[in-house]
Design an enzyme around this catalytic site. Structure first.
Site, PDB file in Angstrom:
ATOM      1  N   LYS A  37      -4.967   5.994  -7.264  1.00  0.00           N
ATOM      2  CA  LYS A  37      -3.919   5.279  -6.520  1.00  0.00           C
ATOM      3  C   LYS A  37      -2.990   6.314  -5.912  1.00  0.00           C
ATOM      4  O   LYS A  37      -2.356   7.096  -6.630  1.00  0.00           O
ATOM      5  CB  LYS A  37      -3.152   4.347  -7.458  1.00  0.00           C
ATOM      6  CG  LYS A  37      -2.112   3.484  -6.767  1.00  0.00           C
ATOM      7  CD  LYS A  37      -2.738   2.420  -5.895  1.00  0.00           C
ATOM      8  CE  LYS A  37      -1.668   1.497  -5.290  1.00  0.00           C
ATOM      9  NZ  LYS A  37      -2.258   0.442  -4.449  1.00  0.00           N
ATOM     10  N   GLY A 112      -0.475  -0.852   0.646  1.00  0.00           N
ATOM     11  CA  GLY A 112      -0.309  -1.610   1.885  1.00  0.00           C
ATOM     12  C   GLY A 112      -1.334  -1.193   2.921  1.00  0.00           C
ATOM     13  O   GLY A 112      -2.507  -0.994   2.619  1.00  0.00           O
ATOM     14  N   GLY A 170     -11.188  -9.465   1.741  1.00  0.00           N
ATOM     15  CA  GLY A 170     -10.695  -9.283   0.383  1.00  0.00           C
ATOM     16  C   GLY A 170     -10.518 -10.552  -0.420  1.00  0.00           C
ATOM     17  O   GLY A 170     -10.408 -10.489  -1.650  1.00  0.00           O
TER      18      GLY A 170
END
Length: 241
Positions: A37, A112, A170
């Protein structure tokens, strides 16, 4: 492909669950996987982040973060408000490159969309992908309003001479409306890349065992899955006007 950068058309489009599905399919095919991440926001110290959720769902995955900030904001803003050092694209690239020496596949999940700022200098996930020479997978929403941001993201990547590997929807709804059904043809057209999967709405609520068993069926062979894009389009095609 040893590193894949995963971005979305925005927040809450299913990016983390899609990352978990890609990880699960790769693990099922016998590959060692790490998920990184780039910047985790909106999570306090000690709380589980997106990389931890990917590891929970996919199993057998190394989870790592480059930076973490408490407020759910763009990373550069969250870092500034918390009085913490921002994360820079070079740091993310270096962390991913190190993980790639120890794993067959590294999935770098952004925060994002592609051009969300990581630092005050305007560094973005696109810069990280360029530094790594890695392709990008774009996670898109299914319905009305998605075509514009998909096309803009694809244009930005082409302008930066970075490969857009493909698109994954998604969160495919259980009862898709007309816009969703039409977008199955329109999304790859405006992006200029293939549709590589569709993750069903609510997939993240499955048990880890159920998720791992189902994940390859949501993704195309390019992502170690068995999903057939053409068969899916035919089955979900909109009614004739």
């Amino acid at each position: 492909m040893s590193v894949l950068v995963i971005t979305g058309t925005g927040t809450e489009v299913g990016k983390t669950v899609t990352t978990a599905a890609v990880a699960a399919a790769a693990v099922a095919s016998g590959r060692s996987v790490a998920v990184l991440k780039a910047a985790q926001t909106g999570v306090a110290p000690g709380e589980r982040g997106d990389a931890d959720e990917v590891a929970r769902l996919a199993g057998g995955v190394t989870a790592a973060e480059v930076a973490r900030y408490p407020e759910p904001l763009a990373p550069a803003t969250a870092a500034r408000r918390a009085g913490l050092e921002p994360v820079h694209p070079q740091q993310v690239a270096e962390a991913a490159a190190k993980l790639a020496t120890e794993h067959d596949l590294v999935l770098v999940e952004g925060a994002g969309g592609l051009m969300v700022r990581l630092d005050e200098a305007g560094g973005t996930l696109a810069d990280t992908a360029r530094l790594l020479g890695a392709p990008v997978l774009l996670v898109a929403s299914a319905g009305l309003g998605t075509l514009n941001i998909v096309e803009l993201t694809a244009r930005e990547l082409r302008g930066q001479e970075t490969e857009l590997l493909g698109l994954v929807i998604g969160s495919w709804p259980h009862e898709p409306d007309l816009a969703c059904r039409c977008n199955l043809a329109d999304l790859p057209d405006v992006a200029g890349v293939p549709l590589l999967g569709a993750v069903p709405d609510g997939a993240g609520a499955l048990t880890p065992a159920e998720f791992r068993a189902a994940a390859p069926g949501w993704l195309s062979p390019r992502l170690d899955g068995t999903w057939d894009a053409e068969a899916f389009r035919v089955r979900e095609a909109p009614p004739a006007p």
